[in-house]
Design a protein around this motif. Structure first.
Motif, PDB file in Angstrom:
ATOM      1  N   ARG A   1       2.078  18.064  -3.371  1.00  0.00           N
ATOM      2  CA  ARG A   1       1.369  16.874  -2.934  1.00  0.00           C
ATOM      3  C   ARG A   1       1.239  16.893  -1.413  1.00  0.00           C
ATOM      4  O   ARG A   1       2.087  17.436  -0.708  1.00  0.00           O
ATOM      5  N   ALA A   2       0.162  16.311  -0.915  1.00  0.00           N
ATOM      6  CA  ALA A   2      -0.052  16.267   0.538  1.00  0.00           C
ATOM      7  C   ALA A   2       0.915  15.280   1.189  1.00  0.00           C
ATOM      8  O   ALA A   2       1.415  15.523   2.282  1.00  0.00           O
ATOM      9  N   ILE A   3       1.194  14.168   0.523  1.00  0.00           N
ATOM     10  CA  ILE A   3       2.130  13.173   1.046  1.00  0.00           C
ATOM     11  C   ILE A   3       3.481  13.423   0.389  1.00  0.00           C
ATOM     12  O   ILE A   3       3.610  13.302  -0.831  1.00  0.00           O
ATOM     13  N   THR A   4       4.471  13.786   1.199  1.00  0.00           N
ATOM     14  CA  THR A   4       5.807  13.982   0.645  1.00  0.00           C
ATOM     15  C   THR A   4       6.713  12.802   0.946  1.00  0.00           C
ATOM     16  O   THR A   4       7.717  12.624   0.279  1.00  0.00           O
ATOM     17  N   GLY A   5       6.368  12.014   1.955  1.00  0.00           N
ATOM     18  CA  GLY A   5       7.189  10.858   2.287  1.00  0.00           C
ATOM     19  C   GLY A   5       6.429   9.825   3.094  1.00  0.00           C
ATOM     20  O   GLY A   5       5.507  10.147   3.831  1.00  0.00           O
ATOM     21  N   LEU A   6       6.850   8.563   2.927  1.00  0.00           N
ATOM     22  CA  LEU A   6       6.270   7.437   3.655  1.00  0.00           C
ATOM     23  C   LEU A   6       7.412   6.517   4.068  1.00  0.00           C
ATOM     24  O   LEU A   6       8.353   6.328   3.300  1.00  0.00           O
ATOM     25  N   LYS A   7       7.337   5.966   5.259  1.00  0.00           N
ATOM     26  CA  LYS A   7       8.368   5.031   5.692  1.00  0.00           C
ATOM     27  C   LYS A   7       7.748   3.920   6.512  1.00  0.00           C
ATOM     28  O   LYS A   7       7.036   4.169   7.481  1.00  0.00           O
TER      29      LYS A   7
ATOM     30  N   LEU B   1       0.827  -1.205   0.000  1.00  0.00           N
ATOM     31  CA  LEU B   1       0.000   0.000   0.000  1.00  0.00           C
ATOM     32  C   LEU B   1       0.863   1.257   0.000  1.00  0.00           C
ATOM     33  O   LEU B   1       0.645   2.174  -0.792  1.00  0.00           O
ATOM     34  N   LEU B   2       1.874   1.299   0.867  1.00  0.00           N
ATOM     35  CA  LEU B   2       2.739   2.473   0.955  1.00  0.00           C
ATOM     36  C   LEU B   2       3.523   2.685  -0.338  1.00  0.00           C
ATOM     37  O   LEU B   2       3.687   3.821  -0.789  1.00  0.00           O
TER      38      LEU B   2
ATOM     39  N   ALA C   1       2.428   6.588  -6.894  1.00  0.00           N
ATOM     40  CA  ALA C   1       1.376   7.429  -7.458  1.00  0.00           C
ATOM     41  C   ALA C   1       1.685   8.908  -7.229  1.00  0.00           C
ATOM     42  O   ALA C   1       1.422   9.739  -8.096  1.00  0.00           O
ATOM     43  N   ASN C   2       2.263   9.226  -6.085  1.00  0.00           N
ATOM     44  CA  ASN C   2       2.653  10.607  -5.814  1.00  0.00           C
ATOM     45  C   ASN C   2       3.761  11.064  -6.750  1.00  0.00           C
ATOM     46  O   ASN C   2       3.756  12.192  -7.214  1.00  0.00           O
ATOM     47  N   GLN C   3       4.716  10.180  -7.020  1.00  0.00           N
ATOM     48  CA  GLN C   3       5.841  10.553  -7.868  1.00  0.00           C
ATOM     49  C   GLN C   3       5.417  10.820  -9.307  1.00  0.00           C
ATOM     50  O   GLN C   3       5.978  11.688  -9.961  1.00  0.00           O
TER      51      GLN C   3
END
Length: 130
Positions: free
Chosen positions: A69-75, A8-9, A15-17
């Motif tokens: 974008r609202a999401i700039t990073g996920l870890k 999912l992450l 998708a953000n990229q």
């Protein structure tokens, strides 16, 4: 697929990229709960669970226009090979200018680190989103 949360992450990150506005991921209860937390925190615009031909899907509408974008990073923090559990007093903060959030799986369900600290419950640190 061994780790549905990482999947999912990764799909959200990809998708953000490429600046997609919508994605569709296979449904599971934990994914739906994580997406619900992301919506409540303002990282995604909306989501809905749809019954497909053979299986259910989660349709996620991403927030942001172009490069904003609202999401700039996920870890991903806790992985299948190494689980990370914390007590209510040791819940990590995501410092990213105060805009980050940690997502935990607790005995009371999936929630943010702030909510878990407020309710005084610990659990497994699933991921950081900023």
């Amino acid at each position: 697929m061994n780790d549905p949360i990482s999947d999912l992450l990764t799909q959200l990150r990809n998708a953000n990229q490429v600046e997609k506005t919508e994605i569709s991921v296979p449904h599971s209860r934990i994914k739906a709960d994580i997406v619900r937390v992301l919506k409540k925190e303002g990282f995604i615009e909306d989501f809905k669970v749809e019954k497909g031909k053979n299986h259910m899907q989660i349709l996620i509408k991403l927030r942001g226009v172009g490069e904003q974008r609202a999401i700039t990073g996920l870890k991903r923090i806790s992985k299948p090979g190494l689980r990370r559990y914390v007590s209510s007093t040791a819940i990590p903060k995501v410092i990213r200018g105060g805009l980050g959030v940690s997502i935990l799986s607790t005995s009371r369900g999936i929630m943010t680190g702030r909510e878990a600290k407020k309710e005084k419950v610990g659990g497994e640190v699933l991921c950081f989103v900023w």
